[in-house]
Write a protein that holds these residues in place. Sequence first.
Motif, short mmCIF file in Angstrom:
data_model
loop_
_atom_site.label_atom_id
_atom_site.label_comp_id
_atom_site.label_asym_id
_atom_site.label_seq_id
_atom_site.Cartn_x
_atom_site.Cartn_y
_atom_site.Cartn_z
N PRO A 192 0.82 -1.22 0.00
CA PRO A 192 0.00 0.00 0.00
C PRO A 192 0.85 1.27 0.00
CG PRO A 192 -0.93 -1.59 1.52
CD PRO A 192 0.39 -2.16 1.04
N SER A 193 2.10 1.15 0.46
CA SER A 193 3.02 2.30 0.47
C SER A 193 3.33 2.82 -0.92
CB SER A 193 4.34 1.90 1.14
OG SER A 193 4.95 0.84 0.41
N HIS A 194 3.12 1.99 -1.95
CA HIS A 194 3.49 2.37 -3.32
C HIS A 194 2.32 3.08 -4.01
CE1 HIS A 194 7.00 0.14 -2.42
NE2 HIS A 194 7.33 -0.19 -3.64
N HIS B 135 -3.45 12.72 -8.73
CA HIS B 135 -4.72 12.05 -9.06
C HIS B 135 -4.63 10.53 -8.95
CE1 HIS B 135 -5.81 15.89 -11.40
NE2 HIS B 135 -6.46 15.87 -10.26
N SER B 136 -3.41 9.99 -9.02
CA SER B 136 -3.24 8.53 -8.96
C SER B 136 -3.19 8.00 -7.54
CB SER B 136 -1.94 8.14 -9.68
OG SER B 136 -1.96 8.55 -11.02
N ALA B 137 -2.83 8.85 -6.59
CA ALA B 137 -2.55 8.39 -5.23
C ALA B 137 -3.75 7.69 -4.58
CB ALA B 137 -2.07 9.56 -4.37
N VAL B 138 -4.92 8.30 -4.66
CA VAL B 138 -6.10 7.72 -3.98
C VAL B 138 -6.52 6.39 -4.61
CG1 VAL B 138 -8.55 8.04 -3.45
CG2 VAL B 138 -6.92 9.87 -2.96
N LEU C 39 -4.78 4.24 -6.37
CA LEU C 39 -3.76 3.22 -6.12
C LEU C 39 -3.80 2.75 -4.67
CD1 LEU C 39 -0.50 4.21 -8.08
CD2 LEU C 39 -1.82 2.10 -8.31
N THR C 40 -3.98 3.68 -3.75
CA THR C 40 -4.05 3.32 -2.32
C THR C 40 -5.26 2.45 -2.05
OG1 THR C 40 -2.93 5.39 -1.72
CG2 THR C 40 -4.10 4.24 0.03
N GLU C 41 -6.41 2.84 -2.59
CA GLU C 41 -7.63 2.04 -2.37
C GLU C 41 -7.46 0.62 -2.92
OE1 GLU C 41 -11.01 5.59 -2.38
OE2 GLU C 41 -10.78 4.33 -4.16
N LEU C 42 -6.87 0.51 -4.10
CA LEU C 42 -6.66 -0.80 -4.72
C LEU C 42 -5.72 -1.64 -3.86
CD1 LEU C 42 -7.33 -2.46 -7.29
CD2 LEU C 42 -5.30 -1.47 -8.35
#
Length: 414
Positions: free
Chosen positions: A49-51, A103-106, A108-111
């Motif tokens: 999740p850190s990535h 825009h990618s952070a949320v 990617l984190t949710e996934l």
Amino acid sequence: MANVLIIGGGIIGLSSAYYLQKAGHQVTVLDKGDMLDSCSYGNAGMIVPSHFIPLATPGMVSQGIKWMFNSKSPFYVKPSLNPDLIKWGLKFLKKANADHVEHSAVPLTELSLLSKKLYEDLSAEPGFDFDLVEKGILMFYKTEKAAEEEAHLAEKGRELGLDMAVLSADECKQLQPKLALDVLGAVHYRCDAHLSPNKLMAALIKYLKTAGVKLLSNTEVTKIESKEGKVTGVIAANQKFTADEYIIAGGSWSPAIAKLLKINVLLMPGKGYSFNVTDDSDTMQIPALLAEARVAITPMNGGLRYGGTMELDAINSRINMNRVKGIVESVPKYFPELQPAVPEQKDIWFGFRPSSADGLPYIGKSKHYSNLTIATGHGMMGLSLGAATGLLTSEIISGKATTIDIKAFAPDRS
């Protein structure tokens, strides 16, 4: 319930098969290999999740150009007039900006968090012992520049609700007293975990076979038939397979599969290397990432697995020993008493990470064919995101609302 045909027997294909079977669908998986040595096996086994930062970042462009001239560097793009590489490179440059990262952070984190939760659930199921360990991952650094970058990332991670802590060298030492360190410090990604990919894949294959899923290895797809916006059949190993729904989950081979339907999946194969060293000393109990060297080290199966590099090139079987030496030589700079030897060529594993130009996976229905779902492009996070992608793929095909918003992963995004 649908009859579903999955092309690709790596972690994405098998995870999709698992959740589809659980949802009551009839599932067949075709793979061009033997399903025993895909990219899903030789990776570092990290759940990350850190990535939440995609590969396409502003700093990656200038850093990548510098690395191009170093044969031992962790990232390399082989210059080529390949139109796909040129198209990939232009999109990478377009997306390598602060807005895209933001825009990618949320998504990617949710996934990632969904995937971690699913792995936790799966590890509690009978027959699914794959050594899931939740001690986090330590991102070690040696330079002030890396320390500043990692502290900034940790702050962003905490804003996203991730458990991360910046540690001094002494605090790192307290976590693993036997491990000699030559570092400034580390960020402890406490939100992360690790597992044994070999055991996970074996458990999935065993379960799927027992549950009646058809797993057909050495069955390479050579033709895909379609009519009026629907896929109607797949030719593989001189047989025709028909289904209600089709999934392309072929990893780095996905673009070639998609081209059989005259659609473009923009991916480049990123070759990575790994090797295992027997080590029963227990000096390292928490996986390590080496910030400047881009190397991963994971305690696994009574030893340590070392991995790294991202070599963008056509799919090939060459082993670049200089890149392997780059991994080996970086380790003692952080851990003076860990001095792995350069492995023999026969002991080096390599695989191809399917890397999208914007660093986000493709998960969703194709706009060209109503019964085609695409699930690929996870780059270095295929294993980490495998469970979540499998569940989402099952939900898409079952016509259910997806557990998380998948708009950012649309296969036909610009």
